[in-house]
Design an enzyme around this catalytic site. Sequence first.
Site, short mmCIF file in Angstrom:
data_model
loop_
_atom_site.label_atom_id
_atom_site.label_comp_id
_atom_site.label_asym_id
_atom_site.label_seq_id
_atom_site.Cartn_x
_atom_site.Cartn_y
_atom_site.Cartn_z
N GLU A 103 0.66 -1.14 -0.08
CA GLU A 103 -0.07 0.22 -0.11
C GLU A 103 1.15 1.40 -0.15
OE1 GLU A 103 -2.75 -0.99 -0.67
OE2 GLU A 103 -2.80 -2.92 0.13
N GLU A 121 -6.16 -1.58 13.93
CA GLU A 121 -5.81 -3.02 13.78
C GLU A 121 -5.05 -2.96 15.58
OE1 GLU A 121 -5.97 -5.07 11.63
OE2 GLU A 121 -6.58 -3.65 9.96
N HIS A 130 -14.86 -7.18 14.05
CA HIS A 130 -15.28 -6.50 13.19
C HIS A 130 -16.44 -5.94 14.06
CE1 HIS A 130 -12.03 -7.23 9.86
NE2 HIS A 130 -12.37 -6.67 10.39
N ASP A 341 -35.38 25.56 26.73
CA ASP A 341 -34.57 24.54 26.64
C ASP A 341 -33.86 23.98 25.13
OD1 ASP A 341 -32.76 25.46 29.13
OD2 ASP A 341 -33.90 23.55 29.57
#
Lengths: 380, 82
Positions: A103, A121, A130, A341
């Site tokens: 890469e 990683e 994941h 608010d």
Amino acid sequence: FKTFPLSPKWPKKDLTYRLQNYTPDMPRADIEEAIRRAWTMWSDVTPLTFTEGSGDSADILILFGAGVHSMIPFDPPFDGPNGEVGHAFSPAHGGYVHLDEDEDWTKDAKGTNLFHVAAHEFGHSLGLDHSKIPEALMFPKYIRSDPAKVRLHQDDVEGIQSLYGPSEEANGDGQSSGSESPTNLTEQVVDLCNPHISFDAVTSLRGETLFFKERFMWRKSPAQSNIEKDFISAFWPTLDGGIDAAYEVENKDTLFIFKGEQYWATKGNIIQPGYPKSIHALGIPHIVKKIDAAVYDKNTKKTLFFSSDKYWRYDETRNYIERRYPGKIAADFPGIGSTVDAALQHNGHLYLFSGSKQYEFDSKRRRVINVKKSNSWFGC
Amino acid sequence: LPILPQTEEVTAEDMQLAQKYLNSYYPEQEGTPVIRTRQDKIDANKLRQMQEFFGLKVTGKLDASTLEEMKAPRCGVPDIAG
């Protein structure tokens, strides 16, 4: 989030790492800085510390390699440029981090950003698998983005804290570490069911109701019973938190978000070009430094802006503040006090939030018809 | 002209990429009976798993959006535990 099978994790909190080699794509100092920053993402939200070690005694080894790159069993070869950018082993298998040398590693967003990939990683090295949430750092796809805006998603934080617990500072006096991480410690402990809770802003968005407080937002969907809690930055990275007011104009599919003297128009999570704009461009006087609350009335097609003890009515069709405004909140909304608010129109009813209370207000009869806790929407 | 179904637009190269992708990131799980698929076929169950993981339309077919995801840069750790 997901952890690996049997949830392996490191048995100690002070971990060491070592760069086994350096990519020629970047200066050494930049590589070391990217790696340090990537570890900080995780140390900010856990009791873990990461120190650069030397020799073979380091806990986590980081390697740049191409093709077949190690002798570790079941270490798949890299596939050349693009495709797979890196992989890492779980704590049960040594936590090794391998980055594909094919890469084009960079410190910016042009090639493959080293900090971004390393941070992902390292999540694996610490025990996270994941995530299915595309905005999460642990989502498997590498999405090129401004490295300055790479942050942990709430899902990442919850995942890593499920293994190692929160940062020790979070359990202490609650003071922020000053980090720009979304895990600002005072904010992590926002309890939706606290009877004293107030909200910064409340609005509808495409059928859901959003409640904003500090750096968080809660999504209440009519289709789901659970309330989803997210970092505001996960949807609008440029806004981060501290939203003062928000309102939706449904027929334009546009949400307007106010922060200080600026406001943004957004469709879903896409900020529209030309924003932010000044609130004064709407016709709000320059003395007003922020909008406390805003709500669009679908029936009249007018928006109410509240600031301090005053309010203004804005014609969304003709784009101007109506002449008789500002009005006094206490005078025109009797029974709710003098400040608002947050404000919301829901099923044709107007809800004005002030502190820990919300007032259901009948606009036609100009009177409060119900008072509830601000968090009554959550079934606390 | 009629639009060809997307499955017919899949090249042999794409098919190979998809098979490699699914084998790498959606490996057989322990206890799952291994059913060998032909070289020119895609395991529809694995494909569904992948589409579901990435929030794509779950069709079990190799459509353009699925291929696009498969071609994107990613982490090499499988999405499901092998």
